[in-house]
Design a protein around this motif. Structure first.
Motif, PDB file in Angstrom:
ATOM      1  N   GLN A 182       0.865  -1.188   0.000  1.00 57.36           N
ATOM      2  CA  GLN A 182       0.000   0.000   0.000  1.00 57.36           C
ATOM      3  C   GLN A 182       0.895   1.230   0.000  1.00 57.36           C
ATOM      4  O   GLN A 182       1.994   1.191   0.538  1.00 57.36           O
ATOM      5  N   PRO A 183       0.387   2.340  -0.564  1.00 56.19           N
ATOM      6  CA  PRO A 183       1.185   3.559  -0.428  1.00 56.19           C
ATOM      7  C   PRO A 183       1.278   3.940   1.048  1.00 56.19           C
ATOM      8  O   PRO A 183       0.313   3.811   1.785  1.00 56.19           O
ATOM      9  N   ALA A 184       2.438   4.360   1.448  1.00 56.53           N
ATOM     10  CA  ALA A 184       2.637   4.747   2.838  1.00 56.53           C
ATOM     11  C   ALA A 184       2.536   6.258   2.985  1.00 56.53           C
ATOM     12  O   ALA A 184       2.563   6.767   4.091  1.00 56.53           O
ATOM     13  N   LEU A 185       2.436   6.939   1.864  1.00 57.20           N
ATOM     14  CA  LEU A 185       2.531   8.394   1.914  1.00 57.20           C
ATOM     15  C   LEU A 185       1.298   9.086   1.379  1.00 57.20           C
ATOM     16  O   LEU A 185       0.630   8.593   0.475  1.00 57.20           O
ATOM     17  N   ASP A 186       1.029  10.225   1.956  1.00 51.67           N
ATOM     18  CA  ASP A 186      -0.122  11.030   1.573  1.00 51.67           C
ATOM     19  C   ASP A 186       0.295  12.492   1.550  1.00 51.67           C
ATOM     20  O   ASP A 186       1.281  12.854   2.191  1.00 51.67           O
ATOM     21  N   PHE A 187      -0.479  13.282   0.807  1.00 49.70           N
ATOM     22  CA  PHE A 187      -0.090  14.691   0.692  1.00 49.70           C
ATOM     23  C   PHE A 187      -1.244  15.576   1.124  1.00 49.70           C
ATOM     24  O   PHE A 187      -2.327  15.478   0.542  1.00 49.70           O
ATOM     25  N   PRO A 188      -1.069  16.380   2.153  1.00 49.44           N
ATOM     26  CA  PRO A 188      -2.178  17.206   2.638  1.00 49.44           C
ATOM     27  C   PRO A 188      -2.624  18.191   1.565  1.00 49.44           C
ATOM     28  O   PRO A 188      -1.785  18.858   0.948  1.00 49.44           O
ATOM     29  N   PRO A 189      -3.935  18.247   1.343  1.00 54.99           N
ATOM     30  CA  PRO A 189      -4.420  19.169   0.307  1.00 54.99           C
ATOM     31  C   PRO A 189      -4.632  20.592   0.821  1.00 54.99           C
ATOM     32  O   PRO A 189      -4.854  21.493   0.051  1.00 54.99           O
ATOM     33  N   SER A 190      -4.533  20.769   2.159  1.00 61.30           N
ATOM     34  CA  SER A 190      -4.839  22.105   2.705  1.00 61.30           C
ATOM     35  C   SER A 190      -3.840  23.144   2.206  1.00 61.30           C
ATOM     36  O   SER A 190      -2.700  22.835   1.886  1.00 61.30           O
ATOM     37  N   ASP A 191      -4.328  24.382   2.175  1.00 58.70           N
ATOM     38  CA  ASP A 191      -3.544  25.460   1.565  1.00 58.70           C
ATOM     39  C   ASP A 191      -2.150  25.621   2.153  1.00 58.70           C
ATOM     40  O   ASP A 191      -1.171  25.735   1.433  1.00 58.70           O
ATOM     41  N   ASP A 192      -2.096  25.630   3.491  1.00 54.69           N
ATOM     42  CA  ASP A 192      -0.810  25.964   4.104  1.00 54.69           C
ATOM     43  C   ASP A 192       0.230  24.870   3.912  1.00 54.69           C
ATOM     44  O   ASP A 192       1.426  25.131   3.974  1.00 54.69           O
ATOM     45  N   LEU A 193      -0.236  23.636   3.707  1.00 56.17           N
ATOM     46  CA  LEU A 193       0.756  22.567   3.520  1.00 56.17           C
ATOM     47  C   LEU A 193       0.808  22.081   2.069  1.00 56.17           C
ATOM     48  O   LEU A 193       1.511  21.138   1.753  1.00 56.17           O
ATOM     49  N   LEU A 194       0.058  22.754   1.195  1.00 53.22           N
ATOM     50  CA  LEU A 194       0.033  22.342  -0.204  1.00 53.22           C
ATOM     51  C   LEU A 194       1.447  22.423  -0.789  1.00 53.22           C
ATOM     52  O   LEU A 194       2.126  23.448  -0.654  1.00 53.22           O
TER      53      LEU A 194
ATOM     54  N   PHE B   9       4.992  15.811   8.204  1.00 56.48           N
ATOM     55  CA  PHE B   9       6.225  16.588   8.033  1.00 56.48           C
ATOM     56  C   PHE B   9       5.970  17.746   7.084  1.00 56.48           C
ATOM     57  O   PHE B   9       5.105  17.659   6.214  1.00 56.48           O
ATOM     58  N   ALA B  10       6.739  18.796   7.260  1.00 56.51           N
ATOM     59  CA  ALA B  10       6.660  19.921   6.319  1.00 56.51           C
ATOM     60  C   ALA B  10       8.076  20.292   5.885  1.00 56.51           C
ATOM     61  O   ALA B  10       8.995  20.334   6.701  1.00 56.51           O
ATOM     62  N   PHE B  11       8.231  20.525   4.601  1.00 61.56           N
ATOM     63  CA  PHE B  11       9.536  20.903   4.048  1.00 61.56           C
ATOM     64  C   PHE B  11       9.376  22.139   3.182  1.00 61.56           C
ATOM     65  O   PHE B  11       8.269  22.652   3.022  1.00 61.56           O
ATOM     66  N   ASP B  12      10.458  22.607   2.616  1.00 66.55           N
ATOM     67  CA  ASP B  12      10.345  23.765   1.730  1.00 66.55           C
ATOM     68  C   ASP B  12       9.496  23.431   0.516  1.00 66.55           C
ATOM     69  O   ASP B  12       8.823  24.273  -0.044  1.00 66.55           O
ATOM     70  N   ARG B  13       9.554  22.163   0.139  1.00 69.41           N
ATOM     71  CA  ARG B  13       8.804  21.751  -1.038  1.00 69.41           C
ATOM     72  C   ARG B  13       8.674  20.234  -0.988  1.00 69.41           C
ATOM     73  O   ARG B  13       9.617  19.538  -0.600  1.00 69.41           O
ATOM     74  N   VAL B  14       7.494  19.747  -1.347  1.00 69.72           N
ATOM     75  CA  VAL B  14       7.317  18.294  -1.453  1.00 69.72           C
ATOM     76  C   VAL B  14       6.883  17.976  -2.885  1.00 69.72           C
ATOM     77  O   VAL B  14       5.949  18.586  -3.398  1.00 69.72           O
ATOM     78  N   PHE B  15       7.596  17.071  -3.512  1.00 68.81           N
ATOM     79  CA  PHE B  15       7.240  16.647  -4.869  1.00 68.81           C
ATOM     80  C   PHE B  15       6.561  15.291  -4.806  1.00 68.81           C
ATOM     81  O   PHE B  15       7.125  14.331  -4.282  1.00 68.81           O
ATOM     82  N   THR B  16       5.362  15.230  -5.339  1.00 64.52           N
ATOM     83  CA  THR B  16       4.602  13.975  -5.353  1.00 64.52           C
ATOM     84  C   THR B  16       5.168  13.070  -6.457  1.00 64.52           C
ATOM     85  O   THR B  16       5.955  13.526  -7.287  1.00 64.52           O
ATOM     86  N   PRO B  17       4.739  11.787  -6.474  1.00 68.88           N
ATOM     87  CA  PRO B  17       5.293  10.870  -7.484  1.00 68.88           C
ATOM     88  C   PRO B  17       5.076  11.351  -8.923  1.00 68.88           C
ATOM     89  O   PRO B  17       5.817  10.972  -9.818  1.00 68.88           O
ATOM     90  N   GLU B  18       4.075  12.191  -9.121  1.00 67.55           N
ATOM     91  CA  GLU B  18       3.784  12.649 -10.490  1.00 67.55           C
ATOM     92  C   GLU B  18       4.748  13.740 -10.946  1.00 67.55           C
ATOM     93  O   GLU B  18       4.798  14.060 -12.135  1.00 67.55           O
ATOM     94  N   ALA B  19       5.477  14.333 -10.022  1.00 68.81           N
ATOM     95  CA  ALA B  19       6.329  15.484 -10.377  1.00 68.81           C
ATOM     96  C   ALA B  19       7.385  15.070 -11.402  1.00 68.81           C
ATOM     97  O   ALA B  19       8.101  14.087 -11.218  1.00 68.81           O
ATOM     98  N   SER B  20       7.430  15.818 -12.492  1.00 68.73           N
ATOM     99  CA  SER B  20       8.396  15.497 -13.551  1.00 68.73           C
ATOM    100  C   SER B  20       9.770  16.050 -13.185  1.00 68.73           C
ATOM    101  O   SER B  20       9.895  16.913 -12.305  1.00 68.73           O
ATOM    102  N   GLN B  21      10.784  15.558 -13.877  1.00 70.94           N
ATOM    103  CA  GLN B  21      12.140  16.087 -13.687  1.00 70.94           C
ATOM    104  C   GLN B  21      12.154  17.594 -13.979  1.00 70.94           C
ATOM    105  O   GLN B  21      12.854  18.356 -13.318  1.00 70.94           O
ATOM    106  N   ASP B  22      11.323  17.981 -14.943  1.00 74.76           N
ATOM    107  CA  ASP B  22      11.197  19.383 -15.328  1.00 74.76           C
ATOM    108  C   ASP B  22      10.751  20.235 -14.147  1.00 74.76           C
ATOM    109  O   ASP B  22      11.332  21.278 -13.845  1.00 74.76           O
ATOM    110  N   ALA B  23       9.680  19.760 -13.496  1.00 74.32           N
ATOM    111  CA  ALA B  23       9.104  20.499 -12.369  1.00 74.32           C
ATOM    112  C   ALA B  23      10.124  20.602 -11.233  1.00 74.32           C
ATOM    113  O   ALA B  23      10.242  21.638 -10.582  1.00 74.32           O
ATOM    114  N   VAL B  24      10.846  19.507 -11.011  1.00 73.38           N
ATOM    115  CA  VAL B  24      11.836  19.520  -9.930  1.00 73.38           C
ATOM    116  C   VAL B  24      12.965  20.478 -10.289  1.00 73.38           C
ATOM    117  O   VAL B  24      13.395  21.295  -9.474  1.00 73.38           O
TER     118      VAL B  24
END
Ligand SMILES: Nc1ncnc2c1ncn2[C@@H]1O[C@H](COP(=O)(O)OP(=O)(O)O)[C@@H](O)[C@H]1O
Ligand SMILES: [Mg+2]
Length: 453
Positions: A114-126, A148-163
Motif C-alpha cells: 500500500q502507499p505509505a505516503l499522503d499529501f495534505p491538500p490544505s492550503d498551508d501545507l500544499l 512533516f513539512a519541508f520547503d517543497r514536497v514533490f509527489t510521485p507525479e512530479a516530472s524532472q522538469d518540475a523539480v
C-alpha cells in the motif's frame, strides 16, 4: 561681281552654321552650368548630411555606452536581488521527493505494498506537507501517522522538469559566483540517482544544470563575460576518496588540479587523495582528474564513464554505488576583462550513499565497515548542517571525508539543498520515517534561523 556674290552666299551659310553651333554650345554650357550648380548643391547637402550622420553616430555610441552601463548595473542589481531572494528562501533548503510505484510494485493489490505516503491538500501545507503512515512500534496492526513539512514536497507525479524548475535558481546562484551544494539523501531505491542523473529520456538535475549553464554562458558572453568550466567527479567509499574520472580515455583535456600535485594516474591504481582548502576559497584535491568542459554533452560522457567506474569492483556486493557517495563538482570561473571583474562559483551535486540501516546483526567484515562508514558520514553531514543552521561557533566539518571536502561550500554565503528521496511503499515506511526525520532535523534548524532573520 558674281564671284563675290557667291562668296558672300557661302559665307552667309557658314555664318549661319557657326551661329547655330554657337547657339548649341551656349545651350550646352547652360546645361553644364545647371549640372554644376546641381552637383554643388548636392555635395553641399551631402556634406551637411555627413555631418548629421556623424552626430547621430556619436549619439548612438553614447547611448550604447549608457545602455551597457545600465545593463551592467541592471545585471549587478539582478544578482543582488537574486541572492536576496535565495537568502530569504533560506540558504539551507530541504525538498522531499516521492518516487512513483514501479510497475512491478503496482502489480496485484498486495496489502503489503500500500502507499505509505499522503499529501495534505490544505492550503498551508500544499506542496510542502507529507503524511507518512507507518506501522506502530507496539504492533503492525495499526498505522500511526507522521506529518512533516519541508520547503517543497514533490509527489510521485512530479516530472524532472518540475523539480529542476526549483533547482535552476541555485544553478543561477552558482553562475553568479556562489557556492552551491545539492544532496540527494534516502534509502537505496528511493530515487536519488534518478533525481541527480536521471535517464536518457528523463535527464536529472546534473545534465539539466549543465544545459542551463551553457545556455546562460551565451548571454553572459554578450555582456563581456568569458566563462570557463571545470568538472571533477569523485566517490567517497569507506571514508576514502576515489577519482571517478581517472581513465586515459577521457573526452576532454585532463590535467592535475593545481600546481604542486602529480599528474594523471593510470586507471585502477589506488592513489591517496589529499584535500587542501586554499586561502582564496578554492579546494584542491591532489591526483584528482579535472576536465575542462566546453560542451554540455561532454558531461554526459563523463557521467557514463563515472557510472562505469563506480560499479567496477562490485562482486559479491552487486550494488556498490549505493554504498558510496558520489560528488560531482563543477567550478565556474567568469572573467569580465572590460569591467575588471571576476566571479568564481562552485556547483556540487551529491548522490549520497543509501541511508538504510544495516539490520543484519550478522553483517561482518566489509559490509559492517561500509555500514559504519556510511552511518558516520551521513550523521556527520546532518550535524554540520544543523550546526550551520543554528550558527554554532564550532562546525564539525572534520568528522567525515564528505563534510571536510565540502567545507568551503557549506555555510556562510553558500547555498545548500537537501533532497530527501522516499519510496512510496508501506514496507519501506520504517526507512522512510528515518529519512524524513533526518530531513526534518536539517530543515528545523533553518526555520529557526529564518525566524531570527
Ligand atoms: N521520479 C521517478 N520517476 C520514475 N522512476 C523513478 C523515479 N525515481 C526513481 N525511479 C526509478 O526507481 C528505481 C530506483 O531509483 P534510483 O534512483 O536508482 O534509487 P537510488 O539511487 O536512491 O538507489 C530506478 O529504477 C529508477 O529509475
Ligand atoms: Mg543510486
Amino acid at each position: 561681281m558674281e564671284t563675290l556674290t557667291n562668296d558672300k552666299a557661302t559665307l552667309e551659310v557658314q555664318l549661319s552654321t557657326q551661329q547655330k553651333l554657337i547657339a548649341n554650345m551656349r545651350e550646352e554650357l547652360g546645361i553644364c552650368k545647371e549640372h554644376k550648380a546641381m552637383a554643388e548643391s548636392q555635395s553641399e547637402s551631402r556634406g551637411a548630411h555627413l555631418l548629421e550622420l556623424k552626430a547621430q553616430l556619436e549619439d548612438a555610441v553614447l547611448s550604447l555606452e549608457a545602455a551597457e552601463r545600465r545593463m551592467h548595473d541592471g545585471e549587478l542589481m539582478r544578482r543582488r536581488l537574486h541572492n536576496t531572494i535565495q537568502e530569504l528562501k533560506g540558504n539551507i533548503r530541504v525538498f522531499c521527493r516521492v518516487r512513483p510505484m514501479s510497475s512491478l510494485e503496482q502489480v496485484g493489490a498486495d496489502p503489503d505494498i500500500q502507499p505509505a505516503l499522503d499529501f495534505p491538500p490544505s492550503d498551508d501545507l500544499l506542496s510542502a506537507g507529507i503524511i507518512l503512515s507507518a506501522p506502530s512500534r507496539d504492533g503492525a496492526a495499526t498505522l500511526s501517522k507522521h506529518v512533516f513539512a519541508f520547503d517543497r514536497v514533490f509527489t510521485p507525479e512530479a516530472s524532472q522538469d518540475a523539480v529542476f524548475e526549483e533547482i535552476s535558481e541555485l544553478v543561477q546562484s552558482a553562475l553568479d559566483g556562489h557556492k552551491v551544494c545539492i544532496f540527494a539523501y534516502g534509502q537505496t531505491g528511493s530515487g536519488k540517482t534518478f533525481t541527480m542523473l536521471g535517464s536518457e529520456e528523463q535527464p536529472g538535475m546534473i545534465p539539466r544544470s549543465m544545459r542551463q549553464i551553457f545556455e546562460s554562458s551565451q548571454g553572459l558572453r554578450q555582456q563581456g563575460w568569458e566563462l570557463s568550466l571545470q568538472a571533477s567527479m569523485l566517490e567517497i567509499y569507506n571514508e576514502e576518496y576515489k577519482d571517478l574520472l581517472s581513465s586515459k580515455k577521457l573526452s576532454g583535456s585532463n590535467k592535475s588540479t593545481k600546481e604542486g600535485f602529480g599528474s594523471q594516474q593510470p586507471s585502477g591504481e589506488i592513489k591517496k587523495h589529499q584535500v587542501v582548502h586554499n586561502p582564496d576559497g578554492s579546494t584542491t584535491v591532489s591526483e584528482l582528474t579535472v576536465v575542462d568542459i566546453t560542451q554540455a554533452s561532454q558531461v554526459d560522457l563523463l557521467l557514463a564513464q563515472a557510472m562505469e567506474k563506480r560499479s567496477v569492483g562490485c562482486t559479491a556486493l552487486n550494488e556498490q554505488s549505493s554504498r558510496s557517495h558520489m560528488v560531482f563538482t563543477l567550478r565556474l570561473e567568469g572573467v569580465n576583462e572590460a569591467k575588471g571583474k571576476r566571479v568564481s562559483g562552485v556547483l556540487n551535486l551529491i548522490d549520497l550513499a543509501g541511508s538504510e540501516r544495516v539490520k543484519d546483526s550478522g553483517a561482518a567484515g566489509l559490509r559492517m565497515k561500509e555500514a559504519q562508514a556510511i552511518n558516520t558520514s551521513l550523521s556527520a553531514l546532518g550535524d554540520v548542517i544543523v550546526a550551520l543552521g543554528n550558527k554554532q561557533p564550532h562546525i564539525p566539518f572534520r568528522n567525515s571525508k564528505l563534510t571536510y571536502l565540502l567545507q568551503p561550500c557549506l555555510g556562510g554565503d553558500a547555498k545548500t539543498l537537501m533532497f530527501v528521496n522516499v519510496a512510496p511503499n508501506i514496507q519501506f515506511a520504517g526507512e522512510s520515517l528515518c529519512s524524513l526525520r533526518f530531513a526534518a532535523k536539517v530543515n528545523a534548524c533553518e526555520i529557526n534561523h529564518r525566524k531570527k532573520g
